[in-house]
Design a protein around this motif. Structure first.
Motif, mmCIF file in Angstrom:
data_model
loop_
_atom_site.group_PDB
_atom_site.id
_atom_site.type_symbol
_atom_site.label_atom_id
_atom_site.label_comp_id
_atom_site.label_asym_id
_atom_site.label_seq_id
_atom_site.Cartn_x
_atom_site.Cartn_y
_atom_site.Cartn_z
ATOM 1 N N ARG A 98 -32.428 53.046 12.094
ATOM 2 C CA ARG A 98 -33.161 54.149 12.725
ATOM 3 C C ARG A 98 -32.215 55.274 13.120
ATOM 4 N NH1 ARG A 98 -34.614 55.432 18.047
ATOM 5 N NH2 ARG A 98 -33.615 53.533 18.827
ATOM 6 N N LEU A 99 -31.087 54.919 13.694
ATOM 7 C CA LEU A 99 -30.137 55.934 14.142
ATOM 8 C C LEU A 99 -29.448 56.632 12.969
ATOM 9 C CD1 LEU A 99 -28.556 53.967 17.114
ATOM 10 C CD2 LEU A 99 -30.179 55.871 17.271
ATOM 11 N N MET A 100 -29.324 55.950 11.838
ATOM 12 C CA MET A 100 -28.692 56.535 10.655
ATOM 13 C C MET A 100 -29.721 57.094 9.684
ATOM 14 S SD MET A 100 -25.646 53.687 10.076
ATOM 15 C CE MET A 100 -24.764 54.599 8.800
ATOM 16 N N LYS A 101 -31.004 57.073 10.112
ATOM 17 C CA LYS A 101 -32.108 57.647 9.336
ATOM 18 C C LYS A 101 -32.204 57.016 7.945
ATOM 19 C CE LYS A 101 -31.839 62.103 11.748
ATOM 20 N NZ LYS A 101 -32.383 61.459 12.937
ATOM 21 N N THR A 102 -32.206 55.695 7.940
ATOM 22 C CA THR A 102 -32.399 54.943 6.697
ATOM 23 C C THR A 102 -33.273 53.741 7.015
ATOM 24 O OG1 THR A 102 -31.244 53.888 4.844
ATOM 25 C CG2 THR A 102 -30.261 53.614 7.019
ATOM 26 N N ASN A 103 -33.296 52.745 6.160
ATOM 27 C CA ASN A 103 -34.172 51.587 6.340
ATOM 28 C C ASN A 103 -33.359 50.321 6.568
ATOM 29 O OD1 ASN A 103 -36.601 53.083 5.800
ATOM 30 N ND2 ASN A 103 -36.061 53.039 3.631
ATOM 31 N N SER A 104 -33.956 49.391 7.302
ATOM 32 C CA SER A 104 -33.329 48.087 7.471
ATOM 33 C C SER A 104 -33.243 47.380 6.128
ATOM 34 C CB SER A 104 -34.135 47.229 8.447
ATOM 35 O OG SER A 104 -33.649 45.896 8.461
ATOM 36 N N THR A 105 -32.129 46.688 5.909
ATOM 37 C CA THR A 105 -31.950 45.917 4.674
ATOM 38 C C THR A 105 -32.205 44.429 4.897
ATOM 39 O OG1 THR A 105 -29.581 45.741 5.147
ATOM 40 C CG2 THR A 105 -30.290 47.556 3.719
ATOM 41 N N GLY A 106 -32.769 44.075 6.056
ATOM 42 C CA GLY A 106 -33.016 42.663 6.343
ATOM 43 C C GLY A 106 -31.770 41.926 6.763
ATOM 44 N N ASN A 107 -30.826 42.648 7.403
ATOM 45 C CA ASN A 107 -29.559 42.040 7.834
ATOM 46 C C ASN A 107 -29.417 41.956 9.352
ATOM 47 O OD1 ASN A 107 -28.712 43.330 4.957
ATOM 48 N ND2 ASN A 107 -27.419 41.575 5.433
ATOM 49 N N ILE A 149 -32.054 33.859 3.942
ATOM 50 C CA ILE A 149 -33.059 33.858 5.002
ATOM 51 C C ILE A 149 -34.376 34.393 4.443
ATOM 52 C CG2 ILE A 149 -31.651 33.957 7.090
ATOM 53 C CD1 ILE A 149 -31.722 37.000 6.901
ATOM 54 N N THR A 150 -35.469 33.817 4.899
ATOM 55 C CA THR A 150 -36.785 34.329 4.521
ATOM 56 C C THR A 150 -37.000 35.696 5.147
ATOM 57 O OG1 THR A 150 -37.685 32.102 4.339
ATOM 58 C CG2 THR A 150 -39.256 33.895 4.652
ATOM 59 N N VAL A 151 -36.778 35.775 6.456
ATOM 60 C CA VAL A 151 -36.781 37.045 7.179
ATOM 61 C C VAL A 151 -35.549 37.062 8.071
ATOM 62 C CG1 VAL A 151 -39.292 37.333 7.188
ATOM 63 C CG2 VAL A 151 -38.183 36.090 9.067
ATOM 64 N N ASP A 152 -35.085 38.262 8.426
ATOM 65 C CA ASP A 152 -33.960 38.309 9.355
ATOM 66 C C ASP A 152 -34.471 38.112 10.775
ATOM 67 O OD1 ASP A 152 -35.015 40.741 10.224
ATOM 68 O OD2 ASP A 152 -33.323 41.953 9.529
ATOM 69 N N ASP A 153 -33.599 38.228 11.752
ATOM 70 C CA ASP A 153 -33.963 37.924 13.133
ATOM 71 C C ASP A 153 -34.683 39.070 13.827
ATOM 72 O OD1 ASP A 153 -32.931 35.338 12.990
ATOM 73 O OD2 ASP A 153 -30.908 36.030 13.451
ATOM 74 N N GLU A 154 -35.114 40.060 13.033
ATOM 75 C CA GLU A 154 -35.996 41.121 13.522
ATOM 76 C C GLU A 154 -37.338 41.096 12.800
ATOM 77 O OE1 GLU A 154 -33.112 44.686 14.824
ATOM 78 O OE2 GLU A 154 -33.120 44.320 12.673
ATOM 79 N N ILE A 192 -39.644 40.603 20.378
ATOM 80 C CA ILE A 192 -39.636 39.334 21.107
ATOM 81 C C ILE A 192 -39.221 38.259 20.113
ATOM 82 C CG2 ILE A 192 -40.965 37.742 22.532
ATOM 83 C CD1 ILE A 192 -42.979 40.018 22.998
ATOM 84 N N TYR A 193 -38.279 37.426 20.516
ATOM 85 C CA TYR A 193 -37.675 36.462 19.595
ATOM 86 C C TYR A 193 -37.777 35.063 20.195
ATOM 87 C CZ TYR A 193 -33.927 34.492 16.612
ATOM 88 O OH TYR A 193 -33.187 33.746 15.721
ATOM 89 N N PHE A 194 -38.705 34.260 19.668
ATOM 90 C CA PHE A 194 -38.850 32.854 20.073
ATOM 91 C C PHE A 194 -37.979 31.999 19.156
ATOM 92 C CE2 PHE A 194 -42.625 34.657 21.889
ATOM 93 C CZ PHE A 194 -43.048 33.808 22.909
ATOM 94 N N GLN A 195 -37.301 31.016 19.753
ATOM 95 C CA GLN A 195 -36.438 30.160 18.948
ATOM 96 C C GLN A 195 -36.314 28.786 19.586
ATOM 97 O OE1 GLN A 195 -32.208 31.042 19.216
ATOM 98 N NE2 GLN A 195 -31.886 30.530 17.072
ATOM 99 N N ASN A 196 -36.441 27.745 18.766
ATOM 100 C CA ASN A 196 -35.942 26.440 19.193
ATOM 101 C C ASN A 196 -35.027 25.894 18.108
ATOM 102 O OD1 ASN A 196 -37.537 25.151 17.257
ATOM 103 N ND2 ASN A 196 -39.034 24.388 18.721
ATOM 104 N N MET A 197 -34.041 25.140 18.506
ATOM 105 C CA MET A 197 -33.060 24.661 17.540
ATOM 106 C C MET A 197 -32.519 23.310 17.974
ATOM 107 S SD MET A 197 -30.153 27.517 18.424
ATOM 108 C CE MET A 197 -30.054 28.195 20.085
ATOM 109 N N SER A 198 -32.252 22.496 16.992
ATOM 110 C CA SER A 198 -31.614 21.203 17.227
ATOM 111 C C SER A 198 -30.473 21.057 16.233
ATOM 112 C CB SER A 198 -32.615 20.053 17.073
ATOM 113 O OG SER A 198 -33.270 20.114 15.824
#
Length: 379
Positions: free
Chosen positions: A341-350, A310-315, A44-50
């Motif tokens: 997950r599909l490539m059986k590795t880890n997220s790199t924060g991208n 980025i401090t964290v990516d959008d996941e 779930i991704y909450f966002q507000n932006m100006s």
């Protein structure tokens, strides 16, 4: 949880959840609604932006704009299939309907439970200042007029100056099926300058500018003077330039804009989704030599105040420095959660989203080509 992380979450919560009486228990229930439909992965991704922009031409502000929006995106994944629903209403009924709609791709018979955890301690790479409110509007106009005057004073052949100033501010809150809760506050500013010089009926252009995850006070007198000088001097050099000869020749690239070539020619081709689908020129080349031994390429989202950091990516995955090519050998990809997950590795924060209306994709942060092994502090 550190004081700074707690402050980040509290500030984001006060902007995105508290005005609508949404609690962490409600978030638990929304994620439970998605998991109950049998999804493998979700968030779930909450966002507000100006955002705002100002453009000065002929010494006058010719354009200005301001916009703000907010919404919540719900993503559900089964195998390779993703379902996305979003709501621009923060009323609970609307959010629960969107959560259910996103998981409609699921097959019956699976169940899942997720308990949201407290935000974990993560490193921050920029300050949480809203750049739009960091200067009065009058001062923003004066800043543009100042750089216009500096450019015109640099050389009498300057005929046209276009300067633009833009700012963006976002609050982000991410909850995923693993119970991870992450928050980020993202400032962004940009000052761009374009000048046209003329001599003997020949006109040439020069450009300059800068910015990053800072506020408008970043653009002090020294910086805007450098931007003006760089743009004008570039245009004047172009006045004397001759057509490049045809044929093969050795090309030497310096630091700076040639990095765009790395971004386009190498960076996108090393994003996980393109390699998983085997539509990248680098598909199936992991572990093989693809460049000179003097070439190392990294994607680094942890450099203080840089535009792509980025401090964290959008996941909700913490940003990191990922080596893609090391001494000419391809050693890695940029990954989001799904493709990892599909490539059986880890997220790199991208994992990056254009907004709450879009699915996340594995995309670059700050991509650099180094000559050999250059210490990170020298980037």
């Amino acid at each position: 949880m550190t004081d700074k992380q707690e402050s980040t979450f509290s500030q984001v919560k006060s902007n995105l959840l508290d005005p609508y009486n949404i609690s962490t228990q409600d978030l638990d229930l929304m994620m439970g609604e998605m998991l109950s439909q049998g999804i493998d992965m979700g968030d779930i991704y909450f966002q507000n932006m100006s955002q705002e922009s100002w453009t000065l031409e002929d010494g006058l502000v010719k354009k200005s704009s301001y916009a703000s929006r907010q919404g919540v995106g719900f993503r559900s994944v089964i195998d390779e299939q993703s379902g996305l629903a979003y709501s621009e209403s923060f009323e609970k009924d609307a959010l629960f309907k969107a959560a259910k709609a996103s998981s409609s791709i699921a097959t019956a018979g699976k169940t899942g439970v997720s308990k949201i955890k407290e935000p974990s301690d993560i490193q921050h790479y920029y300050h949480f200042i809203n750049p739009i409110s960091s200067l009065e509007d009058k001062s923003k106009i004066e800043l543009l007029q100042n750089i216009d005057s500096l450019a015109r004073a640099r050389d009498h052949r300057v005929k046209e100056v276009i300067a633009s100033l833009s700012g963006n501010f976002q609050n982000i809150l991410i909850i995923n099926n693993l119970g991870r809760l992450a928050a980020d506050i993202r400032p962004m500013v940009r000052l761009s300058l374009s000048v046209i010089v003329e001599e003997n009926d020949r006109r040439e252009r020069g450009t300059s500018g800068g910015g990053g995850r800072v506020d408008y006070t970043f653009f002090d007198q020294s910086k805007i003077k450098n931007y003006a000088e760089e743009a004008v001097d570039q245009a004047l050099i172009n006045l004397e330039a001759i057509e490049a000869p045809a044929g093969e020749m050795t090309v030497v690239l310096g630091s700076g804009w040639p990095g765009v070539l790395v971004h386009e020619a190498i960076g996108h081709g090393l994003e996980g989704d393109f390699n998983r689908k085997k539509i990248s020129v680098f598909s199936d080349l992991l572990g093989k030599k693809i460049a000179s031994k003097n070439v190392t390429v990294v994607d680094d989202g942890t450099i203080d105040y840089k535009r792509g950091s980025i401090t964290v990516d959008d996941e909700g995955t913490p940003s990191q420095c990922t080596t893609l090519i090391e001494n000419g050998i391809m050693v890695g990809h940029m990954q989001d959660r799904l493709n990892a997950r599909l490539m059986k590795t880890n997220s790199t924060g991208n994992g990056r989203r254009e907004s709450y209306e879009y699915l996340p994709m594995p995309r670059m942060t700050n991509t650099y080509m180094l000559s050999g092994n250059v210490p990170k502090e020298d980037i």
